[in-house]
Write a protein that holds these residues in place. Structure first.
Motif, PDB file in Angstrom:
ATOM      1  N   ASP A 253       0.823  -1.207   0.000  1.00 23.47           N
ATOM      2  CA  ASP A 253       0.000   0.000   0.000  1.00 23.47           C
ATOM      3  C   ASP A 253       0.860   1.262   0.000  1.00 23.47           C
ATOM      4  OD1 ASP A 253      -2.281  -1.481  -0.103  1.00 23.47           O
ATOM      5  OD2 ASP A 253      -2.810  -1.228   2.020  1.00 23.47           O
ATOM      6  N   GLU A 254       1.953   1.225   0.758  1.00 22.59           N
ATOM      7  CA  GLU A 254       2.851   2.376   0.803  1.00 22.59           C
ATOM      8  C   GLU A 254       3.546   2.555  -0.536  1.00 22.59           C
ATOM      9  OE1 GLU A 254       4.930   5.708   2.253  1.00 22.59           O
ATOM     10  OE2 GLU A 254       3.045   4.736   2.760  1.00 22.59           O
ATOM     11  N   GLN A 255       3.840   1.461  -1.228  1.00 15.55           N
ATOM     12  CA  GLN A 255       4.410   1.566  -2.567  1.00 15.55           C
ATOM     13  C   GLN A 255       3.531   2.421  -3.473  1.00 15.55           C
ATOM     14  OE1 GLN A 255       5.003  -2.372  -4.226  1.00 15.55           O
ATOM     15  NE2 GLN A 255       7.221  -2.165  -4.094  1.00 15.55           N
ATOM     16  N   VAL A 256       2.248   2.148  -3.441  1.00 12.44           N
ATOM     17  CA  VAL A 256       1.336   2.880  -4.319  1.00 12.44           C
ATOM     18  C   VAL A 256       1.286   4.353  -3.928  1.00 12.44           C
ATOM     19  CG1 VAL A 256      -1.014   3.028  -5.191  1.00 12.44           C
ATOM     20  CG2 VAL A 256      -0.018   0.799  -4.707  1.00 12.44           C
ATOM     21  N   ARG A 257       1.271   4.633  -2.629  1.00 18.91           N
ATOM     22  CA  ARG A 257       1.254   6.031  -2.192  1.00 18.91           C
ATOM     23  C   ARG A 257       2.534   6.754  -2.594  1.00 18.91           C
ATOM     24  NH1 ARG A 257      -1.896   3.811   2.135  1.00 18.91           N
ATOM     25  NH2 ARG A 257      -0.017   3.127   3.234  1.00 18.91           N
ATOM     26  N   ILE A 258       3.673   6.076  -2.454  1.00 19.17           N
ATOM     27  CA  ILE A 258       4.941   6.685  -2.880  1.00 19.17           C
ATOM     28  C   ILE A 258       4.926   6.933  -4.385  1.00 19.17           C
ATOM     29  CG2 ILE A 258       7.419   6.265  -3.164  1.00 19.17           C
ATOM     30  CD1 ILE A 258       7.347   4.743  -0.513  1.00 19.17           C
ATOM     31  N   ALA A 259       4.459   5.936  -5.148  1.00 23.47           N
ATOM     32  CA  ALA A 259       4.401   6.090  -6.602  1.00 23.47           C
ATOM     33  C   ALA A 259       3.526   7.276  -6.988  1.00 23.47           C
ATOM     34  CB  ALA A 259       3.873   4.810  -7.232  1.00 23.47           C
ATOM     35  N   ARG A 260       2.386   7.411  -6.314  1.00 16.76           N
ATOM     36  CA  ARG A 260       1.482   8.525  -6.603  1.00 16.76           C
ATOM     37  C   ARG A 260       2.124   9.869  -6.247  1.00 16.76           C
ATOM     38  NH1 ARG A 260      -3.298   9.020  -2.523  1.00 16.76           N
ATOM     39  NH2 ARG A 260      -1.468   9.622  -1.302  1.00 16.76           N
ATOM     40  N   ASP A 261       2.667   9.970  -5.034  1.00 20.88           N
ATOM     41  CA  ASP A 261       3.175  11.251  -4.555  1.00 20.88           C
ATOM     42  C   ASP A 261       4.508  11.621  -5.198  1.00 20.88           C
ATOM     43  OD1 ASP A 261       0.957  11.113  -2.932  1.00 20.88           O
ATOM     44  OD2 ASP A 261       2.074  10.570  -1.124  1.00 20.88           O
ATOM     45  N   SER A 262       5.471  10.675  -5.144  1.00 17.95           N
ATOM     46  CA  SER A 262       6.835  10.977  -5.586  1.00 17.95           C
ATOM     47  C   SER A 262       6.968  11.033  -7.101  1.00 17.95           C
ATOM     48  CB  SER A 262       7.805   9.928  -5.041  1.00 17.95           C
ATOM     49  OG  SER A 262       7.893   9.997  -3.644  1.00 17.95           O
ATOM     50  N   TYR A 263       6.222  10.198  -7.787  1.00 15.20           N
ATOM     51  CA  TYR A 263       6.390  10.112  -9.232  1.00 15.20           C
ATOM     52  C   TYR A 263       5.267  10.822  -9.993  1.00 15.20           C
ATOM     53  CZ  TYR A 263      10.213   6.906  -8.334  1.00 15.20           C
ATOM     54  OH  TYR A 263      11.403   6.365  -7.910  1.00 15.20           O
ATOM     55  N   THR A 264       4.011  10.452  -9.730  1.00 13.93           N
ATOM     56  CA  THR A 264       2.911  11.070 -10.475  1.00 13.93           C
ATOM     57  C   THR A 264       2.814  12.571 -10.213  1.00 13.93           C
ATOM     58  OG1 THR A 264       1.656   9.015 -10.502  1.00 13.93           O
ATOM     59  CG2 THR A 264       0.419  11.046 -10.829  1.00 13.93           C
ATOM     60  N   TYR A 265       2.909  12.972  -8.958  1.00 12.93           N
ATOM     61  CA  TYR A 265       2.782  14.389  -8.629  1.00 12.93           C
ATOM     62  C   TYR A 265       4.103  15.146  -8.726  1.00 12.93           C
ATOM     63  CZ  TYR A 265      -2.040  13.871  -6.912  1.00 12.93           C
ATOM     64  OH  TYR A 265      -3.400  13.649  -6.818  1.00 12.93           O
ATOM     65  N   LEU A 266       5.147  14.677  -8.062  1.00 13.80           N
ATOM     66  CA  LEU A 266       6.360  15.476  -7.923  1.00 13.80           C
ATOM     67  C   LEU A 266       7.247  15.468  -9.155  1.00 13.80           C
ATOM     68  CD1 LEU A 266       7.331  14.857  -4.189  1.00 13.80           C
ATOM     69  CD2 LEU A 266       6.453  16.944  -5.244  1.00 13.80           C
ATOM     70  N   HIS A 267       7.049  14.532 -10.067  1.00 11.00           N
ATOM     71  CA  HIS A 267       7.827  14.596 -11.301  1.00 11.00           C
ATOM     72  C   HIS A 267       7.293  15.644 -12.265  1.00 11.00           C
ATOM     73  CE1 HIS A 267      10.239  11.246 -10.055  1.00 11.00           C
ATOM     74  NE2 HIS A 267      10.826  11.159 -11.226  1.00 11.00           N
ATOM     75  N   LEU A 268       6.037  16.063 -12.092  1.00 12.13           N
ATOM     76  CA  LEU A 268       5.519  17.128 -12.944  1.00 12.13           C
ATOM     77  C   LEU A 268       6.312  18.420 -12.791  1.00 12.13           C
ATOM     78  CD1 LEU A 268       3.591  18.555 -14.870  1.00 12.13           C
ATOM     79  CD2 LEU A 268       1.994  18.826 -12.961  1.00 12.13           C
ATOM     80  N   PRO A 269       6.525  18.954 -11.565  1.00 12.86           N
ATOM     81  CA  PRO A 269       7.323  20.188 -11.480  1.00 12.86           C
ATOM     82  C   PRO A 269       8.765  20.006 -11.952  1.00 12.86           C
ATOM     83  CG  PRO A 269       6.811  19.327  -9.285  1.00 12.86           C
ATOM     84  CD  PRO A 269       5.957  18.581 -10.259  1.00 12.86           C
TER      85      PRO A 269
END
Length: 378
Positions: A253-269
């Motif tokens: 579950d934490e993997q998915v949250r990290i993927a969402r936050d660190s990659y999906t969101y934070l790679h945009l900026p």
């Protein structure tokens, strides 16, 4: 569908799909640099946000199921066609081509939902995911179709609403039913950073095109490459390695949250910062005198945004901010007003000095930790 023991690799079809995204972000930087106003900069960032959401949606799809097989292959190739039309419409997305942009973008998102629905027929755990995806993806895309039929303030409101629905919808839906293949997901996002950096090199070439290959152009090109190299180093030397290991070692579950936050969101900026920098560096080579406010801000703030996003990336994964990078970002923002008063080449020199100086400091100050991370097998 059970979780695979051996994770898949990034497929040739995924890389083929990314070529369209390369063209899309080149269109964005060209759109802003051709008429570098604050309005165009904001519109370019909005276009970048919706393009990113389309790309990252397909990154999640490829992470869920191999994209080189069966119906998924056909869907991805079809989405490439729709995404190409989106890319062609980028320069007119807030003008005469707004409706074409919106309809093509809706097709990209609908194909994505359709592909997930195909997977859900054989995977019960994905059925709830598909419903939640559709609940934000379809309204968000329809708002862009509506925006294409409107003008002025109503159009801008539809764009803001579309971005809010997509980005807010993912945060509100939770992570139930999602899964991540860590190595594939990390590699996919690392490759998109490479693509964005490559676009900055393309902008260098476009900015130098048609100019006499004198000392100013040669020095400017070398300074631009040095800055891009520093941005590459800042991500791939240590950060990408640590982030991938953190993603691999986390509970499901934490993997998915990290993927969402660190990659999906934070790679945009991160990607947006590189694209904004590309706008500034292109205009730096084109303009022999002083930079105007928007190109000067883009040159400095683009690199600053990238460094702040990297620091936030570390904060999400490790729990601490990268202070030297935040200091460098602050210095770059402070340089932005100065960049309008000195020759354009001097402004680029200062940006390159800050970026390369940061890397030199980190290599020296963190040499032991860097060696341990890079040469560790775990």
């Amino acid at each position: 569908m059970s979780r695979t023991v051996q994770e898949q690799q990034v497929t040739p079809l995924e890389l083929f799909f990314d070529l369209v995204f390369v063209f899309a972000i080149t269109q964005v930087s060209g759109f802003v640099s051709d008429d570098a106003t604050w309005t165009h900069l904001l519109e370019g960032l909005a276009i970048m946000a919706v393009l990113w959401w389309a790309w990252v949606s397909y990154a999640w799809l490829g992470n869920t199921a191999g994209s080189d097989e069966g119906a998924i292959r056909v869907v991805l190739l079809s989405a490439m066609g729709a995404m190409l039309i989106v890319s062609l419409a980028v320069p007119g997305a807030f003008a005469d081509d707004g409706l074409i942009f919106g309809i093509a973008y809706f097709a990209v998102r609908l194909l994505h939902i359709g592909a997930y629905a195909l997977l859900a027929r054989e995977d019960e755990s994905l059925r709830g995911v598909v419903g939640r995806l559709a609940a934000s993806a379809i309204p968000g895309a329809l708002l862009l179709v509506l925006a294409g039929a409107l003008d002025g303030t109503p159009r801008a409101i539809c764009w803001v609403a579309a971005i809010a629905v997509d980005y807010g919808g993912l945060a509100a839906q939770g992570v139930e039913g999602w899964r991540v293949q860590a190595s594939h997901f990390a590699e996919r996002h690392g490759l998109i950073i490479i693509i964005a950096l490559g676009e900055s090199i393309v902008s260098l070439g476009l900015g130098a095109g048609g100019l006499n290959l004198g000392a100013r152009v040669v020095v400017g090109a070398l300074l631009g490459v040095a800055t891009a190299a520093a941005l590459w180093w800042a991500y791939f030397d240590v950060v990408a390695i640590v982030a991938e290991r953190r993603l691999q070692e986390a509970p499901r579950d934490e993997q998915v949250r990290i993927a969402r936050d660190s990659y999906t969101y934070l790679h945009l900026p991160m990607v947006a910062g590189i694209v904004v920098f590309a706008v500034g560096v292109k205009r730096t080579l084109e303009e022999g005198g002083h930079l105007h406010a928007v190109p000067a801000t883009a040159l400095c703030a683009g690199v600053a945004l990238y460094l702040v996003a990297l620091s936030a990336f570390k904060r999400r994964n490790i729990g601490s901010w990268n202070i030297p990078r935040l200091v460098a970002a602050a210095a770059l923002l402070a340089l932005a007003p100065l960049a309008t008063t000195v020759p354009a080449l001097v402004a680029l020199s200062l940006v390159a000095l800050v970026a390369c100086g940061l890397i030199a400091y980190e290599v020296t100050a963190y040499s032991e930790a860097r060696a341990r991370i890079r040469h560790s097998t775990t």
